[in-house]
Design a protein around this motif. Structure first.
Motif, short mmCIF file in Angstrom:
data_model
loop_
_atom_site.label_atom_id
_atom_site.label_comp_id
_atom_site.label_asym_id
_atom_site.label_seq_id
_atom_site.Cartn_x
_atom_site.Cartn_y
_atom_site.Cartn_z
N LEU A 422 0.82 -1.21 0.00
CA LEU A 422 0.00 0.00 0.00
C LEU A 422 0.85 1.26 0.00
N ILE A 423 2.07 1.19 0.53
CA ILE A 423 2.91 2.39 0.61
C ILE A 423 3.33 2.86 -0.78
N THR A 424 3.29 1.97 -1.76
CA THR A 424 3.58 2.40 -3.13
C THR A 424 2.37 2.27 -4.05
N LEU A 425 1.36 1.48 -3.66
CA LEU A 425 0.17 1.37 -4.50
C LEU A 425 -0.53 2.71 -4.63
N LEU A 426 -0.67 3.45 -3.52
CA LEU A 426 -1.35 4.74 -3.57
C LEU A 426 -0.57 5.76 -4.42
N PRO A 427 0.75 5.90 -4.21
CA PRO A 427 1.49 6.78 -5.13
C PRO A 427 1.45 6.32 -6.58
N SER A 428 1.40 5.00 -6.81
CA SER A 428 1.31 4.48 -8.18
C SER A 428 0.02 4.95 -8.85
N LEU A 429 -1.08 4.84 -8.14
CA LEU A 429 -2.36 5.27 -8.69
C LEU A 429 -2.38 6.78 -8.92
N PHE A 430 -1.82 7.52 -7.97
CA PHE A 430 -1.79 8.98 -8.10
C PHE A 430 -0.99 9.40 -9.32
N MET A 431 0.21 8.83 -9.49
CA MET A 431 1.06 9.21 -10.61
C MET A 431 0.50 8.72 -11.94
N THR A 432 -0.23 7.62 -11.93
CA THR A 432 -0.91 7.18 -13.15
C THR A 432 -1.93 8.23 -13.57
N MET A 433 -2.66 8.76 -12.60
CA MET A 433 -3.63 9.82 -12.88
C MET A 433 -2.94 11.07 -13.40
N VAL A 434 -1.80 11.43 -12.83
CA VAL A 434 -1.04 12.60 -13.29
C VAL A 434 -0.63 12.44 -14.75
N CYS A 435 -0.02 11.31 -15.08
CA CYS A 435 0.49 11.09 -16.44
C CYS A 435 -0.64 11.03 -17.46
N ALA A 436 -1.74 10.36 -17.09
CA ALA A 436 -2.87 10.27 -18.02
C ALA A 436 -3.50 11.65 -18.21
N SER A 437 -3.63 12.42 -17.14
CA SER A 437 -4.24 13.74 -17.23
C SER A 437 -3.41 14.67 -18.10
N PHE A 438 -2.11 14.51 -18.05
CA PHE A 438 -1.25 15.36 -18.88
C PHE A 438 -1.57 15.17 -20.36
N ILE A 439 -1.90 13.96 -20.74
CA ILE A 439 -2.23 13.67 -22.14
C ILE A 439 -3.61 14.21 -22.50
N PHE A 440 -4.59 14.04 -21.61
CA PHE A 440 -5.98 14.34 -21.96
C PHE A 440 -6.46 15.71 -21.47
N VAL A 441 -5.65 16.40 -20.65
CA VAL A 441 -6.07 17.69 -20.11
C VAL A 441 -5.21 18.84 -20.63
N SER A 442 -3.89 18.58 -20.79
CA SER A 442 -2.99 19.65 -21.23
C SER A 442 -3.40 20.18 -22.59
N GLN A 443 -3.49 21.51 -22.70
CA GLN A 443 -3.89 22.13 -23.96
C GLN A 443 -2.70 22.39 -24.87
N THR A 444 -1.50 22.37 -24.31
CA THR A 444 -0.30 22.66 -25.11
C THR A 444 0.33 21.39 -25.66
N GLU A 445 0.58 20.41 -24.77
CA GLU A 445 1.28 19.20 -25.18
C GLU A 445 0.35 18.02 -25.42
N GLY A 446 -0.86 18.08 -24.89
CA GLY A 446 -1.75 16.93 -24.97
C GLY A 446 -2.97 17.19 -25.84
N LEU A 447 -4.06 16.52 -25.48
CA LEU A 447 -5.30 16.59 -26.27
C LEU A 447 -6.32 17.53 -25.65
N GLY A 448 -5.90 18.31 -24.65
CA GLY A 448 -6.81 19.19 -23.95
C GLY A 448 -7.44 20.24 -24.83
N ALA A 449 -6.81 20.58 -25.95
CA ALA A 449 -7.38 21.57 -26.86
C ALA A 449 -8.57 21.01 -27.63
#
Length: 495
Positions: A422-449
């Motif tokens: 659990l000490i790394t499962l929670l950070p794993s899930l959090f960072m997965t959300m960060v990396c995925a959000s960068f692709i689908f939310v970022s308007q400059t580098e990702g698909l957010g536009a």
């Protein structure tokens, strides 16, 4: 000022308390033979003194990340302080400590080999190429940054190619020679310089009467000048990587795992170096936040490296300002060469090429340097080339951290006390959300536009929820008996 002081205290407490909990979970055994003792080869497996290893590890993982990254992250406001503190304690330092320990237990093997051991052969094959490419990007990025600073601050009339050529030639030498001949001798000095530079800024906090650091109670709102295009989540968590969690760190840990003579050294060297980097990042973030908040006219249109000059020029004497800039340059250079050294070792592991003979080291290094050189030329010839490379590097860096966290989670899950994962499962899930959000939310580098922001977050959340099934950490792909047999085989092969 109170927020800054409390943040430093929390980071120190994280090392004193939480790192010991992790050490108990790992069941560190000081009697086991380390790779430096069992496989000494005089090139990469070389025993060194613990204080040297700590300073080298600190300098390797630092680079310009906890400086430029923290400065750019400070644009988001006081939320950056929280990410640096809690990210370092519960994600970054845990990531560095356990990945370094895993390498220490498995013959000092490179990071992709660890991915393969705990996530499967397909993950290993993909991460081999992914990690080598990222190390080449790091090498190119950390040539451009110090070259630009040297030209701007010290040699404004020199041709653009001179400093990159000098630094690149140095990289080749540092990548090929035994680790104790160059890196082991001069890098501890540069590590001390980086710490001294941060100490200068702390002194400036108290010496300059007009300095008033922003506090948490001033609000956690997004203060980025382009806040609408840069939401705190995920942009701040990608901007501040090396000061909180960075996949690049885990590529450097095997270099030091091959130099340690006792498993007890893992906690201060791996966890401790990350906490030290977190403190450095916090110092630079606090300084930059002051300028962004109270003196925005000095910051308009300036990137992280330019802000170093602003902070040094405003607060320091010319001599101290020069030392500060040289410290940033040395941090960048000394991370670039170890990145390419890591690329050589990963490639050597991939193709099973013995690295003790000098000619075989050249055989592996030259193709890597050829690719890095091409990327470097592109970054100088195209005005937007460097920004493009940096964005790819920043995102790839956090993807690598996420994959490594999933490998660590599998490692912990297979060590009997399964709740510890659990000490790394929670950070794993959090960072997965960060990396995925960068692709689908970022308007400059990702698909957010092209995708509405709520839909981008929804898609990212769905990816996060299914990530454990793809990582397959919860399945016993390797039984405890096979895992222990693998570790014992690594140690017995040297006896």
């Amino acid at each position: 000022m109170l927020t800054f002081i409390l943040s430093v205290v929390l980071l120190i407490l994280g090392y004193v308390v939480y790192s010991r909990i992790i050490e108990r979970i790992l069941r560190v055994d000081p009697r086991r033979r380390t790779p430096a003792v069992a496989h000494a080869d005089g090139v990469d497996y070389v025993p060194m003194k613990p204080w040297r290893i700590f300073l080298i590890q600190f300098l390797n993982i630092a680079g310009v990340g906890p400086i430029c990254g923290a400065i750019m992250g400070a644009q988001f406001g006081t939320a950056s302080f929280l990410w640096i503190v809690f990210g370092s304690i519960f994600a970054g330092a845990v990531h560095d400590f356990i990945s370094g320990f895993m390498s220490l237990r498995h013959r000092g093997c490179s990071l992709p080999e660890l991915h393969g051991a705990f996530l499967g052969d397909r993950a290993k094959q993909f991460m081999r190429w992914f990690t080598v490419l990222m190390m080449i990007l790091v090498g190119a990025v950390f040539v451009k940054t110090p070259s630009q600073l040297l030209i701007d601050q010290f040699t404004p009339g020199w041709p653009l190619w001179v400093w990159p050529a000098i630094i690149f030639a140095y990289y080749l030498v540092a990548t090929l020679v035994p680790i104790d001949k160059l890196i082991g001798k001069i890098y501890p000095v540069f590590g001390l310089l980086l710490l001294l530079m941060a100490a200068f800024i702390v002194v400036a906090f108290f010496v300059h009467p007009d300095v008033q650091l922003i506090e948490l109670w001033d609000g956690l709102d997004n203060r980025h000048p382009q806040a609408e295009r840069n939401p705190i989540f995920p942009m701040m968590f990608v901007s501040i990587a090396c000061g909180a969690i960075s996949g690049f760190h885990a590529t450097q840990s095997p270099l030091m795992a091959r130099c340690m003579v006792n498993e007890r050294q893992a906690r201060p060297i791996f966890y401790g170096a990350m906490i030290a980097e977190g403190i450095v990042a916090l110092i630079w973030a606090a300084a930059a936040a002051y300028f962004f908040h109270y003196k925005p006219e000095l910051c308009a249109g300036k990137g992280g490296d330019a802000m170093v000059g602003v902070i040094a020029g405003e607060w320091f004497t010319p001599v101290l300002a020069t030392v500060t800039i040289l410290g940033v340059i040395s941090a960048a250079v000394t991370s670039g060469d170890t990145a390419l050294r890591s690329a050589r070792l990963i490639a050597a592991d991939m193709f099973h090429i013995d690295q003790k003979p000098f000619l075989k080291r050249i055989l592996v290094a030259l193709p890597l340097f050829t690719i890095a050189g091409g990327i470097l030329i592109y970054s100088f010839r195209d005005a937007q080339g460097f920004q493009t490379i940096w964005r790819y590097f920043a995102w790839a860096n956090q993807v690598l951290a996420t994959v490594t966290l999933w490998a660590i989670t599998s490692f912990l899950y297979l060590r009997r006390a399964r709740w510890t994962c659990l000490i790394t499962l929670l950070p794993s899930l959090f960072m997965t959300m960060v990396c995925a959000s960068f692709i689908f939310v970022s308007q400059t580098e990702g698909l957010g536009a092209f995708i509405p922001r709520p839909w981008g977050y929804a898609i990212s959340a769905a990816i996060t929820l299914v990530a454990p099934f793809f990582s397959r950490f919860w399945r016993e792909r390797r039984t405890i008996a096979r895992l222990e047999a693998m570790e014992n085989k690594m140690m017995s092969s040297a006896q």
